[in-house]
Enzyme design. Structure first.
Site, short mmCIF file in Angstrom:
data_model
loop_
_atom_site.label_atom_id
_atom_site.label_comp_id
_atom_site.label_asym_id
_atom_site.label_seq_id
_atom_site.Cartn_x
_atom_site.Cartn_y
_atom_site.Cartn_z
N HIS A 138 0.82 -1.21 0.00
CA HIS A 138 0.00 0.00 0.00
C HIS A 138 0.85 1.26 0.00
CE1 HIS A 138 0.59 -0.31 4.48
NE2 HIS A 138 0.80 -1.53 4.06
N ARG A 395 7.97 -10.73 -8.20
CA ARG A 395 8.22 -9.79 -9.29
C ARG A 395 9.65 -9.27 -9.18
NH1 ARG A 395 6.21 -3.89 -11.28
NH2 ARG A 395 6.53 -3.32 -9.11
N GLU A 505 5.28 -2.52 -20.13
CA GLU A 505 4.94 -1.30 -19.37
C GLU A 505 4.99 -0.02 -20.19
OE1 GLU A 505 6.35 -1.44 -15.12
OE2 GLU A 505 7.77 -2.83 -16.00
N ASP A 542 3.37 2.84 -15.71
CA ASP A 542 4.55 3.34 -16.42
C ASP A 542 4.24 3.75 -17.84
OD1 ASP A 542 7.10 3.28 -14.74
OD2 ASP A 542 6.15 1.39 -14.22
N ARG A 580 -3.43 -2.25 -12.67
CA ARG A 580 -4.11 -0.96 -12.48
C ARG A 580 -3.83 -0.39 -11.10
NH1 ARG A 580 -8.17 0.23 -16.04
NH2 ARG A 580 -8.94 -1.43 -17.36
N ARG A 712 9.11 6.72 -9.46
CA ARG A 712 8.09 5.70 -9.63
C ARG A 712 6.75 6.37 -9.97
NH1 ARG A 712 9.08 0.79 -8.91
NH2 ARG A 712 11.09 0.15 -8.09
#
Length: 879
Positions: A138, A395, A505, A542, A580, A712
């Site tokens: 989060h 990931r 991305e 991205d 998303r 980011r």
């Protein structure tokens, strides 16, 4: 005003009144009067009173350092309470029946009947239904767990107050409880003292499952069953799981050095420990409840002759679950193991089979009503959660794998893999994947980075089938990126089949995705190992940061369409995984509309989507809200498959191609081409200060020394949301639409708005952003915080935004934003009265803190953090 909205206003007023009482009691009358005067000035300012606006600016520009924190906290807390009231309203007894309108499962089944969609087609589609929600850490969840718990309790109290048969004493007791909870929230620091660790984030995800989803899943399955029986006279098979949860918490190491192989191992153990505890609770209740004597002969032959046969089975499982809980407890505490692994439950089927046998026996003995009670709920949970609680995605970024393999090839004398051509890389990887001998030398000591990659692959290899749901490769650009992960997993001794998922991305990567997958599908070894199943992730964050919202959206649509067609050509089952976020700039949109705007046939195998940031709490944080969210997702997936959206006309495609190109040029012209953009961004927003807010465990930048390109996507969006310019969500889109109109495409665009869900959803998303943007506030940030020589840039961006709003209004509603969703417009207007003072305070605090240099006042810093969290609460979909 309609009755449900009036009930919402009444709840907001009640909570606000109690907050005022708390402030009066703890801060005194003078402070409450100051806060109330600011609120009234803000309200009058919003209604167009220029004198009130000037007075508000003056009051907040001159507010004393000791008053700034309580004032910031008051407005921030009120916005949190508004969110609670709005979340409760979606599940209120007075509002619930109408809240989903024609988007619910029941409404969909009624329409399918009206349109004579064949019953067999509907049932087959429902049986393939899968909603796979992937909970991610989060990074924009600004509300602490201790406050979240109090917010849940406030929701419960509002629900009890809704009963109209309460005595005066009962009503008084509930109101006193509400006041206590609001006082507790006021006296709890809303800002964490420290940044959470990845293990803390995983605990947050586990708490979400325990407190909400554990109850919500069987409740949703009952709702699905109820509607199926009502319209089609059938039940959803017990053995099928229409819902599944996965997680990135403890598995997502892309750019997060704190997620290590050891962290991943620990999180997997924590999940098993919590699953054992939750199933132990369920099975203990069944052991108490199932005191039935009658069973089938088959059941007796399998489990022996007992006076209370079901109870014996449940008690046996209870004993095994107790040992399982103790085993993982010892592992987590680092104690010597006193329980053998052979004594615990390790496979879902060990739990499923005996309980399903109980279920079938009860059914066959005419006790369907008992079988379909708590026992059925437990079976649904086994299928959805299993003994792993939630499956874990791993990931990692593609270059990390490339560097690891390059280090191996250099060591064994084959040269530098990273310098080879793509063809040479593929040939080498396929050769090694087909070989029976190991590639990695046993007596070799690699670098710490490569060792970490190899250790992670070993942790994956230790897990039973299904525990690791996917290995996602971010920034995947070539077929070799996918093959490299397969090789590293093979070298670690991985025997199970794990989907290796390329994540496309950027704009170029999305456009190149069909070629990458085509290369992979043409490799015999690869086709053999994937067993005609492929998962591909589409990145929203991205791509939007790279090219702007409109160009990214169209690239995502085209990529999905091409990948669906490619997989159909090769007869490969495709799962598209949507990355998303909650904001428009990260692909966010109302779930139902977003899914119906996907390309036809892209949801054939169900939906896999990330639930990010604070959206997890808003959409899944209460059991009843989670049931409604699952209902919306399920109805949208079924509708997309049974009543598919239109294939876009060629003319629409051509218009979108041109619009996307224009939009991308405009967006990049500002973000990349404007030399003053980065200094303007850093001074006009709290981007630099955001890094001090202890949100997620992951650093805000991939490269701490880089510019916007290294930032980011989440803090990029978050920063622009704070100053209310909302730039990433609209820049380039409206200007491109205007050029298309000037080129003679207005009628085509209006037709696209009316007939093409993909396009109308994008316009709706822009309207939502424009409703939350505020030109006056954005200008005030510039006036107070930005060097005069950079003012021209802010002025130009605000002029562009004003122009874009007019363009979109001309296309959609001729005059009013959100005209077809008035309750959202009302909600935004209500919040603005409380968000405006936080924005103005934030400007003042940034101004004071920046002038203090390296010795900032800690009280002012804390107040700034409160304004950031408060504005986030006011804007809702921040990340």
């Amino acid at each position: 005003m309609n009755e449900p909205y009036s009930a919402l206003r009444s709840n907001i007023h009640l909570l606000g009144e109690f907050l005022g009482e708390t402030i009066r009691e703890t801060q005194g009358n003078e402070m409450l009067e100051l806060i109330e005067s600011i609120r009234l000035l803000s309200k009058n300012s919003r209604e167009g009173d220029r004198q009130a606006r000037e007075a508000l600016l003056d009051k907040l520009a001159n507010i004393s350092n000791e008053n700034v924190l309580p004032v910031a906290r008051a407005f921030s807390q009120f916005l949190n309470l508004t969110n609670i009231a709005e979340q409760y309203q979606t599940i209120s007894r007075h509002h619930h029946d109408s809240s989903m309108g024609n988007r619910s499962l029941g409404s969909l089944f009624a329409r399918l009947k009206e349109q004579n969609v064949p019953v067999e087609t509907v049932i087959q589609t429902v049986e393939k239904l899968l909603v796979d929600l992937v909970l991610t850490a989060h990074p924009t969840e600004v509300t602490r767990r201790s406050l979240v718990h109090k917010h849940v309790e406030i929701n419960k109290a509002l629900g009890l107050l809704e009963h109209d048969d309460l005595t005066a004493a009962e009503q008084q007791k509930l109101k006193r409880r509400l006041m206590q909870l609001i006082a507790l929230a006021w006296h709890t620091n809303e800002i964490r003292a420290e940044r959470p660790t990845p293990v803390d984030e995983a605990k947050w995800g586990i708490a979400m499952i325990e407190n909400s989803l554990w109850k919500a899943v069987p409740d949703f399955c009952r709702e699905l069953n109820f509607q199926l029986e009502k319209y089609y006279g059938v039940q959803h098979p017990v053995g099928l799981a229409p819902v599944r949860f996965s997680s990135w918490m403890g598995g997502d190491r892309d750019g997060n050095p704190f997620v290590t192989a050891e962290v991943t191992r620990r999180v997997l153990q924590m999940n098993r420990w919590k699953a054992a505890e939750l199933f132990l609770r369920d099975v203990s209740a069944l052991a108490e409840e199932l005191s039935i004597v009658q069973c089938t002969n088959e059941f007796r032959m399998k489990y022996g002759t007992h006076r209370e046969p079901y109870r014996v089975v449940a008690k046996d499982l209870r004993a095994k679950l107790s040992k399982t809980l103790a085993y993982y407890g010892e592992l987590l505490e680092g104690k010597p193991l006193t329980i053998e692994r052979s004594e615990i439950l390790t496979d879902d089927n060990q739990l499923w089979e005996p309980l399903y046998d109980c279920y079938q026996s009860l059914h066959q003995c005419g006790m369907r009503i008992i079988a379909n009670g708590d026992l059925l709920d437990c079976l649904r949970r086994i299928r959805c959660f299993g003994l792993g609680l939630s499956r874990l995605d791993i990931r990692q970024e593609s270059t990390r794998h490339e560097m690891a393999i390059a280090e191996i090839t250099r060591y064994i004398g084959l040269g530098d893999y990273s310098q080879w051509t793509e063809d040479d890389k593929q040939a080498f990887l396929v050769r090694e994947l087909s070989s029976r001998r190991p590639l990695v030398p046993t007596n070799w000591t690699p670098s710490a980075e490569t060792q970490e990659i190899l250790d992670t692959c070993k942790v994956i290899a230790e897990q039973p089938q299904g525990v690791i749901s996917a290995y996602v490769i971010s920034m995947a650009r070539e077929a070799s990126d996918v093959l490299a992960v397969h090789l590293l997993l093979k070298e670690a001794g991985c025997k199970t089949s794990i989907p290796v998922v390329p994540l496309f991305e950027t704009l170029d990567d999305l456009d190149h995705s069909e070629k990458v997958m085509s290369d992979l599908f043409s490799i015999g070894w690869y086709r053999g190992v994937i067993n005609n199943y492929q998962m591909i992730m589409i990145g929203y964050s991205d791509s939007a940061k790279d090219a702007g919202m409109l160009a990214a959206s169209w690239a995502q649509y085209r990529a999905q369409e091409a990948l669906v067609n490619l997989c159909e050509k090769y007869n490969i089952e495709l799962t598209l995984f949507h990355g998303r976020g909650g904001t428009v700039g990260r692909g966010g949109a109302p779930a139902h509309a977003a899914l119906l705007s996907q390309p036809p046939r892209s949801l054939k195998t169900g939906l896999r989507v990330t639930e990010q940031g604070e959206m997890i709490r808003f959409k899944l944080g209460l059991p009843a809200v989670a049931v409604e969210t699952l209902n919306l997702y399920a109805s949208a997936i079924l509708e997309a498959n049974l009543l598919p959206p239109p294939v876009p006309k060629q003319l629409w495609r051509e218009v979108m191609d041109r619009g996307a190109e224009i939009s991308c040029q405009i967006y990049r012209g500002v973000v990349r081409g404007e030399p003053d953009f980065v200094p303007y961004f850093r001074s006009a927003t709290p981007e630099q200060e955001l890094s001090k807010l202890p949100l997620g465990s992951r650093p805000a930048k991939r490269n701490p020394k880089g510019g916007v390109e290294s930032l980011r996507a989440i803090p990029w969006i978050f920063a622009w949301m704070q100053n209310r310019l909302m730039l990433p969500a609209w820049l380039g889109a409206g200007a491109a639409l205007k050029q298309l109109i000037e080129q003679g495409d207005e009628q085509t665009l209006k037709e696209m708005c009316q007939e093409w869900p993909f396009f109308s959803t994008r316009i709706g998303m822009l309207e939502m952003v424009f409703s939350k943007a505020d030109l006056g506030l954005a200008e005030y940030y510039d006036q107070r915080l930005v060097a005069p020589e950079l003012h021209r840039l802010g002025k130009s961006l605000r002029a562009q935004l004003a122009d874009d709003i007019q363009t979109v209004l001309a296309l959609s509603h001729d005059g009013q934003l959100m005209a077809d969703l008035p309750w959202i417009a009302d909600s935004i207007a209500l919040r603005n009265v409380y968000t405006d003072p936080l924005n103005l305070l934030q400007v003042e605090l940034l101004h004071r803190l920046r002038s203090q240099g390296d010795n900032p006042d800690p009280i002012l810093e804390q107040a700034l953090m409160v304004t950031i969290t408060g504005i986030a609460a006011g804007m809702r979909n921040t990340g």
